[in-house]
Design an enzyme around this catalytic site. Sequence first.
Site: not given
Length: 105
Positions: A8-10
Amino acid sequence: MRLYGLKTCDTCRKALKSLPDAQFVDVRNDGVPEPVLSQAFAQFGEALLNTRSTTWRGLHEKERACPPLELLKEHPTLMKRPLIDKEGTFLLGWTPETRSKLGVA
């Protein structure tokens, strides 16, 4: 090459997009192998600990006082991301310096 991070980390997604051959390891689901964590901590020290994260803000003062390596073992999402393992050489973050060392733009 392995990329340790969160799906979920850009920033991790950007890194993975630039490194399509990298094997992605989601630290929330799979954790970080103890030898990898120990070696990365030996190299980066407390810089490996993300004290700006939501996980960090959710910890009690007593937990925050624990040794950083112990905290990272218990809460792998506290690790700054991404941690890239390129044949035993560790790179931390998706900085211009990291990209340069990996030969990506």
